[in-house]
Scaffold this active site. Structure first.
Site, PDB file in Angstrom:
ATOM      1  N   ASN A 184       1.291  -0.932  -0.022  1.00 51.02           N
ATOM      2  CA  ASN A 184       0.397   0.611   0.003  1.00 51.02           C
ATOM      3  C   ASN A 184       1.387   1.010   0.277  1.00 51.02           C
ATOM      4  O   ASN A 184       2.083   1.514   0.539  1.00 51.02           O
ATOM      5  CB  ASN A 184      -0.874   0.299   1.250  1.00 51.02           C
ATOM      6  CG  ASN A 184      -0.384  -0.944   2.181  1.00 51.02           C
ATOM      7  OD1 ASN A 184       0.365  -1.206   2.840  1.00 51.02           O
ATOM      8  ND2 ASN A 184      -0.740   0.880   3.835  1.00 51.02           N
ATOM      9  N   GLU A 186       0.344   5.470   0.434  1.00 49.79           N
ATOM     10  CA  GLU A 186      -0.117   6.131   1.049  1.00 49.79           C
ATOM     11  C   GLU A 186       0.150   7.753   0.228  1.00 49.79           C
ATOM     12  O   GLU A 186       0.592   7.597   0.172  1.00 49.79           O
ATOM     13  CB  GLU A 186      -0.587   5.653   3.113  1.00 49.79           C
ATOM     14  CG  GLU A 186      -1.329   4.482   3.241  1.00 49.79           C
ATOM     15  CD  GLU A 186      -0.984   5.037   4.538  1.00 49.79           C
ATOM     16  OE1 GLU A 186      -2.077   3.895   5.408  1.00 49.79           O
ATOM     17  OE2 GLU A 186      -0.691   5.718   5.208  1.00 49.79           O
ATOM     18  N   CYS A 195      -4.558   0.742  -2.538  1.00 49.54           N
ATOM     19  CA  CYS A 195      -4.146  -0.226  -1.930  1.00 49.54           C
ATOM     20  C   CYS A 195      -2.736  -1.200  -3.003  1.00 49.54           C
ATOM     21  O   CYS A 195      -2.628  -1.387  -3.946  1.00 49.54           O
ATOM     22  CB  CYS A 195      -5.219  -1.359  -1.872  1.00 49.54           C
ATOM     23  SG  CYS A 195      -6.751  -0.172  -0.991  1.00 49.54           S
ATOM     24  N   GLU A 197      -3.519  -4.521  -3.477  1.00 46.72           N
ATOM     25  CA  GLU A 197      -3.632  -5.521  -4.026  1.00 46.72           C
ATOM     26  C   GLU A 197      -3.451  -4.541  -5.575  1.00 46.72           C
ATOM     27  O   GLU A 197      -3.190  -5.417  -6.667  1.00 46.72           O
ATOM     28  CB  GLU A 197      -4.695  -6.120  -3.971  1.00 46.72           C
ATOM     29  CG  GLU A 197      -4.740  -6.589  -2.872  1.00 46.72           C
ATOM     30  CD  GLU A 197      -5.292  -5.880  -1.242  1.00 46.72           C
ATOM     31  OE1 GLU A 197      -6.655  -6.035  -0.718  1.00 46.72           O
ATOM     32  OE2 GLU A 197      -4.984  -4.679  -1.451  1.00 46.72           O
ATOM     33  N   CYS A 228      -9.930  -5.171   0.683  1.00 48.65           N
ATOM     34  CA  CYS A 228     -11.462  -3.720   0.562  1.00 48.65           C
ATOM     35  C   CYS A 228     -11.875  -4.042  -1.164  1.00 48.65           C
ATOM     36  O   CYS A 228     -12.267  -5.346  -1.948  1.00 48.65           O
ATOM     37  CB  CYS A 228     -11.086  -2.462   0.318  1.00 48.65           C
ATOM     38  SG  CYS A 228     -10.255  -1.692  -0.952  1.00 48.65           S
ATOM     39  N   CYS A 231     -10.371  -2.759  -3.958  1.00 46.97           N
ATOM     40  CA  CYS A 231      -9.752  -4.508  -4.818  1.00 46.97           C
ATOM     41  C   CYS A 231     -10.356  -5.647  -5.341  1.00 46.97           C
ATOM     42  O   CYS A 231      -9.618  -5.503  -6.193  1.00 46.97           O
ATOM     43  CB  CYS A 231      -9.094  -4.420  -3.806  1.00 46.97           C
ATOM     44  SG  CYS A 231      -7.031  -3.138  -3.086  1.00 46.97           S
TER      45      CYS A 231
END
Length: 271
Positions: A184, A186, A195, A197, A228, A231
């Site tokens: 990830n 940010e 993310c 993924e 999430c 994703c």
């Protein structure tokens, strides 16, 4: 289970003790067996195998594998498997399979003999061969899953998560065997955050991959980490049969199909 002792009496490179230890442990676990002591696996040449067949089976032949069960002994050797390396090499060429795969098959075959399987009739031989193939396929799959989770854990270490302090790593397996990792990333503008993924997915697509088998996702949490919703939808673009390995920081994981995690997927098909 106990330990595996490996001896190579040939000049050909064979399987490592670590691999054989894992393979034997997997087979014994799958067969619900827990044998204490040592299992000896010896790789031999044709002359040695012919001598064994003469002495113990009264046959002037060269087999590919023989096994001897000595009885469970926590302090000694409970069983022995002898694999003929030249025969394994010959059979691997005839069947068009990697040499290492043929060696693993013969070890599993020999181990099944020690666990009570027999091939003295056509039906028993068929069942034994099928079981050996099933176990090898399951072992390969388990090893791939383990490697995916390990790579996701390593990718997690590179996560850029100064705001959430929640590091995530992902490892995506393509149909052709390549593994693409991501973490990830940010951003101060939270909506820009990526993310793990989707980082792995973007990396894979950028390198030409379009078909995927599985993805492992792990975080710093003791709980299993699932993708999430965003994703899940991103992955669903490439197929709902992708296996999702939701992992925890200690390496444990659970497996679900993407279609289970994202029912009624949004799609433009039929629109």
């Amino acid at each position: 289970m106990g330990r595996v002792e490996v001896t190579n009496m040939t000049k050909t490179r064979v399987l490592s003790r670590a691999l054989l230890q894992n393979l034997v442990a997997f087979v014994l676990g799958s067969e619900h067996q827990d044998l204490a002591g040592t299992l000896a696996i010896t790789f031999i040449d044709e002359e040695h195998m012919r001598d064994v067949k003469r002495r113990f089976f009264q046959e002037d032949t060269v087999g590919d594998v023989v096994s001897f069960f000595y009885g469970e002994d926590p302090d000694g050797v409970w069983g022995e498997i002898l694999v003929c390396v030249p025969r394994a090499l010959e059979q691997s060429r005839e069947q068009g399979v990697p040499f290492a795969e043929e060696l693993m098959f013969l070890v599993v075959h020999g181990l099944l003999h020690l666990l009570g399987y027999d091939d003295d009739t056509e039906e028993r031989r068929r069942l034994m061969m099928e079981r050996a193939e099933e176990l090898l396929a399951a072992y390969r799959k388990a090893e791939v899953r383990k490697r995916l989770v390990e790579q996701a854990l390593r990718a997690r270490e590179f996560a850029y998560a100064p705001y959430s302090r929640f590091r995530v790593g992902a490892a995506l397996l393509s149909r052709d065997g390549r593994i693409f990792t991501g973490c990830n990333v940010e951003n101060a503008s939270f909506g820009v955050t990526m993310c793990a993924e989707r980082v792995a997915l973007g990396r894979a697509v950028a390198e030409g991959a379009r078909e995927f088998v599985a993805i492992a996702v792990v975080s710093d949490s003791e709980s299993f980490c699932f993708p999430c919703g965003l994703c899940r939808q991103a992955l669903a673009e490439f197929g709902l049969d992708i296996e999702v390995l939701a992992g925890a920081r200690d390496g444990r994981f659970v497996v679900q199909r993407l279609r289970e995690l994202l029912p009624s997927t949004f799609s433009l098909q039929g629109v």
